[in-house]
Motif scaffolding. Structure first.
Motif, PDB file in Angstrom:
ATOM      1  N   GLY A  62       0.848  -1.192   0.000  1.00 15.07           N
ATOM      2  CA  GLY A  62       0.000   0.000   0.000  1.00 15.07           C
ATOM      3  C   GLY A  62       0.883   1.241   0.000  1.00 15.07           C
ATOM      4  N   GLY A  63       0.270   2.388  -0.023  1.00 15.11           N
ATOM      5  CA  GLY A  63       1.084   3.597  -0.036  1.00 15.11           C
ATOM      6  C   GLY A  63       0.255   4.852   0.042  1.00 15.11           C
ATOM      7  N   VAL A  64       0.966   5.955   0.266  1.00 18.53           N
ATOM      8  CA  VAL A  64       0.335   7.277   0.355  1.00 18.53           C
ATOM      9  C   VAL A  64       1.160   8.244  -0.473  1.00 18.53           C
ATOM     10  CG1 VAL A  64      -0.427   9.143   1.872  1.00 18.53           C
ATOM     11  CG2 VAL A  64      -0.468   6.773   2.693  1.00 18.53           C
ATOM     12  N   THR A  65       0.476   9.064  -1.272  1.00 16.97           N
ATOM     13  CA  THR A  65       1.132  10.113  -2.044  1.00 16.97           C
ATOM     14  C   THR A  65       0.539  11.452  -1.639  1.00 16.97           C
ATOM     15  OG1 THR A  65       1.486   8.639  -3.923  1.00 16.97           O
ATOM     16  CG2 THR A  65       1.643  11.005  -4.345  1.00 16.97           C
ATOM     17  N   ALA A  66       1.396  12.407  -1.299  1.00 13.51           N
ATOM     18  CA  ALA A  66       0.956  13.748  -0.920  1.00 13.51           C
ATOM     19  C   ALA A  66       1.622  14.752  -1.847  1.00 13.51           C
ATOM     20  CB  ALA A  66       1.302  14.049   0.529  1.00 13.51           C
ATOM     21  N   GLU A  67       0.809  15.632  -2.414  1.00 14.15           N
ATOM     22  CA  GLU A  67       1.335  16.651  -3.328  1.00 14.15           C
ATOM     23  C   GLU A  67       1.154  18.024  -2.692  1.00 14.15           C
ATOM     24  OE1 GLU A  67       0.685  18.373  -7.883  1.00 14.15           O
ATOM     25  OE2 GLU A  67      -0.461  16.629  -7.172  1.00 14.15           O
ATOM     26  N   PHE A  68       2.251  18.803  -2.682  1.00 18.46           N
ATOM     27  CA  PHE A  68       2.233  20.121  -2.069  1.00 18.46           C
ATOM     28  C   PHE A  68       2.604  21.182  -3.097  1.00 18.46           C
ATOM     29  CE2 PHE A  68       3.018  17.146   1.316  1.00 18.46           C
ATOM     30  CZ  PHE A  68       2.307  17.647   2.391  1.00 18.46           C
ATOM     31  N   ALA A  69       1.923  22.319  -3.022  1.00 22.73           N
ATOM     32  CA  ALA A  69       2.317  23.496  -3.801  1.00 22.73           C
ATOM     33  C   ALA A  69       3.071  24.432  -2.854  1.00 22.73           C
ATOM     34  CB  ALA A  69       1.079  24.197  -4.360  1.00 22.73           C
ATOM     35  N   VAL A  70       4.263  24.842  -3.263  1.00 24.38           N
ATOM     36  CA  VAL A  70       5.084  25.692  -2.396  1.00 24.38           C
ATOM     37  C   VAL A  70       5.546  26.917  -3.181  1.00 24.38           C
ATOM     38  CG1 VAL A  70       5.852  23.819  -0.905  1.00 24.38           C
ATOM     39  CG2 VAL A  70       7.145  24.344  -2.962  1.00 24.38           C
ATOM     40  N   ALA A  71       5.661  28.030  -2.490  1.00 27.31           N
ATOM     41  CA  ALA A  71       6.110  29.272  -3.111  1.00 27.31           C
ATOM     42  C   ALA A  71       7.613  29.206  -3.380  1.00 27.31           C
ATOM     43  CB  ALA A  71       5.804  30.453  -2.199  1.00 27.31           C
ATOM     44  N   PRO A  72       8.126  30.001  -4.321  1.00 29.01           N
ATOM     45  CA  PRO A  72       9.567  29.975  -4.634  1.00 29.01           C
ATOM     46  C   PRO A  72      10.454  30.323  -3.450  1.00 29.01           C
ATOM     47  CG  PRO A  72       8.345  31.095  -6.374  1.00 29.01           C
ATOM     48  CD  PRO A  72       7.378  30.870  -5.248  1.00 29.01           C
ATOM     49  N   ASP A  73       9.925  31.134  -2.509  1.00 24.83           N
ATOM     50  CA  ASP A  73      10.739  31.537  -1.363  1.00 24.83           C
ATOM     51  C   ASP A  73      10.473  30.679  -0.122  1.00 24.83           C
ATOM     52  OD1 ASP A  73       8.167  32.406  -0.944  1.00 24.83           O
ATOM     53  OD2 ASP A  73       8.724  34.400  -0.197  1.00 24.83           O
ATOM     54  N   HIS A  74       9.777  29.566  -0.284  1.00 25.20           N
ATOM     55  CA  HIS A  74       9.470  28.694   0.854  1.00 25.20           C
ATOM     56  C   HIS A  74      10.757  28.113   1.434  1.00 25.20           C
ATOM     57  CE1 HIS A  74       7.689  25.521   3.279  1.00 25.20           C
ATOM     58  NE2 HIS A  74       6.479  26.000   3.013  1.00 25.20           N
TER      59      HIS A  74
END
Length: 552
Positions: A62-74
């Motif tokens: 099984g598994g989990v995938t998490a997608e994040f949007a991050v700002a260029p200055d994060h």
């Protein structure tokens, strides 16, 4: 911001794909429906320890995938650089796989990483709060950083760090100079004797080689000079040249009547006389070159042996003696001028330390002022949460000096009048702790930049107006950010911008958890269910509409 979460074969979730948005995301459902499974799955993706029962019953993987949007200055970009990883344009995709027959595997943007790397990255992307929060707001090690973020004292911090680096550099230079002086001073008598000895002998670069060559030449002269002198005497005194000249004269007079028969002899004698003259000159030159003063040989040998003996004494090559003399003289100069240099470095270190103390004092003053503001703000937030009598205090105590000053910071609280202060997690019950955490988080909202905040049933134990106050603060906290909250409170759920219902079903053999986004009428029914229970009445729907209208 957490954009999407995909779960496969984790506990009771067979397959689930969810999209999340900015603002307040609420997750509701009946007790036992599996709301905590979502948080467990997210925690697994972010590097937390694997549960033994993580995989769905009967599943091999099984598994989990998490997608994040991050700002260029994060801040996460600096962490990715440190880990040698590269982020896609604005996105970070984390995937962690579990297997029934082997260890878990982790990937970040399809690059294999360790669970520790995921944990470090995850701490910069998601912050989880709940009644049993064991880090962040309840971790005393983080309190100074939280206060500094609230205070907005980046300039004071930068100045203190710079002054600390300068003070440490000056201290290290002083310690090194003292150490060198101590080592050199212990050899002072030896150095003075060695320098005097070297200065007296004054060996010059290349001198040993020149003396050795001169000595060898004079030794050769001793062995062959006598024979060369005898040869010179024989050539000059035994009359070979005169006899040859007489013979040549007689032959020359007779040649006119010999009809050419004597020409060959005359030419041979003539050449022999030339060769004999050259030989005599060469022998004389050699005799002159081999001539020497025996006293000079004695002088050369004495100095040569002295140079070699001193080189052996210091365990260096004779050619290294001039450099050794300079080095020993420098070390001796350090001793002689050491105290003066130490005094200068002490003055520099003192100046740097005072500059650090001034910067640290200014930083501490800014922290004390910010602590008073924070205490007032938290107190204001606690009143609507029905904790009017509670006291919150930011305590600053002198601690060990360092690059961020010398203040130790801790958050303390007292719940009831007259009660002693203590650490929040030790003096507050579950519901009280939840409200304390929320009040603190609202006041420290500046630190949430770039973080997805997750609150796990932070409203447990409260209801009515208090639950409404909790919901409004969560909504305020989510402005321009992302907050996910697992809640049983209809007042909190009504504040959500995005709503997800978690339910559990079974076919008699397999139990599954599902998550469904709800909106419009379905959302009114869900909040009505939270108000009335399984039987949704018209009155419950009306109350749900009122809550949603009040939430705006």
């Amino acid at each position: 911001m957490l954009k999407a979460l995909s779960i496969r074969n984790i506990v009771l979730i067979e397959a689930l794909d969810l999209d999340f948005g900015t603002g307040l995301n609420v997750l509701t459902g009946e007790t036992g429906a599996g709301k905590s499974i979502l948080l467990d799955a997210l925690g697994f993706a972010l590097g937390r320890k694997v549960r033994r029962d993580l995989l769905m019953a009967g599943a091999s993987d099984g598994g989990v995938t998490a997608e994040f949007a991050v700002a260029p200055d994060h801040a996460v970009h600096a962490m990715l650089d440190e880990l040698g990883l590269a982020a896609e344009e604005g996105d970070i995709v984390i995937r962690r796989l579990a297997s029934a027959n082997g260890p878990a595997r982790a990937f970040l943007n399809d690059q294999r990483v360790s669970a520790e790397a995921l944990r470090r990255v995850g701490e910069l992307l998601v912050e989880v709060h709940g009644q049993h929060d064991d880090r962040g707001l309840l971790d005393p090690r983080a309190h100074r950083g939280l206060l500094d973020a609230f205070a907005g004292i980046e300039a004071e911090l930068a100045e203190t760090r710079e002054r600390w680096r300068a003070a440490e550099a000056a201290r290290r230079a002083l310690d090194a100079a003292r150490d060198r002086l101590a080592r050199a001073a212990s050899d002072a008598d030896f150095l003075r004797h060695a320098v005097a000895e070297l200065e007296k002998l004054a060996p010059q670069p290349g001198e040993e080689e020149a003396l050795d060559a001169e000595r060898r030449l004079m030794q050769v002269a001793v062995r062959i000079g006598e024979e060369v002198a005898k040869a010179a005497q024989a050539l000059s005194t035994e009359g070979a040249e005169g006899l040859m000249a007489g013979a040549l004269s007689h032959l020359t007079h007779a040649a006119a009547r010999a009809e050419g028969r004597l020409e060959a002899a005359i030419e041979t004698l003539d050449r022999a006389m030339v060769e004999l003259g050259e030989a005599q000159r060469s022998v004389d030159d050699a005799l002159e070159a081999l001539a020497f003063d025996p006293q000079r040989l004695e002088v050369v040998e004495e100095r040569l042996f002295a140079i070699r003996g001193l080189a052996r004494k210091h365990n260096v090559l004779p050619s290294e003696l001039p450099d050794l003399a300079l080095d020993l003289a420098r070390r001796l100069d350090e001793i002689d001028a050491g105290e003066e240099r130490i005094s200068a470095l002490e003055a520099e270190a003192g100046t740097a330390a005072r500059a650090y103390d001034d910067a640290a004092a200014a930083l501490s003053a800014a922290r004390h002022a910010a602590a008073a503001r924070l205490d007032a703000r938290v107190t204001e937030e606690l009143a609507p949460l029905r904790m009017e009598a509670a006291r919150f205090r930011t305590v600053l105590t002198p601690g060990r000096r360092g690059p961020e000053g010398s203040d130790e910071v801790s958050f303390t609280a007292a719940i009831n009048p007259g009660a002693p202060e203590g650490a929040i997690d030790r003096i507050a019950s579950g519901g009280e702790l939840s409200r304390f955490l929320l009040a603190l988080k609202v006041c420290l909202a500046a630190r949430t930049s770039g973080l997805s905040l997750v609150f796990d049933e932070i409203d447990r134990g409260v209801g009515g107006a208090t639950a409404d106050a909790v919901g409004r603060r969560l909504a305020r906290l989510s402005e321009g950010a992302q907050v996910l909250v697992v809640t049983h409170s209809p007042q909190v759920a009504a504040q959500g911008r995005h709503h997800y219902r978690i339910s559990k079903s079974t076919d008699g053999h397999v139990t599954r958890t599902d998550v469904i986004p709800v909106a419009a009428a379905a959302r009114i029914d869900e909040i009505a269910r939270m108000l009335a229970g399984d039987v949704i009445t018209p009155e419950a729907r009306d109350a749900a509409r009122v809550l949603m209208e009040k939430a705006g």
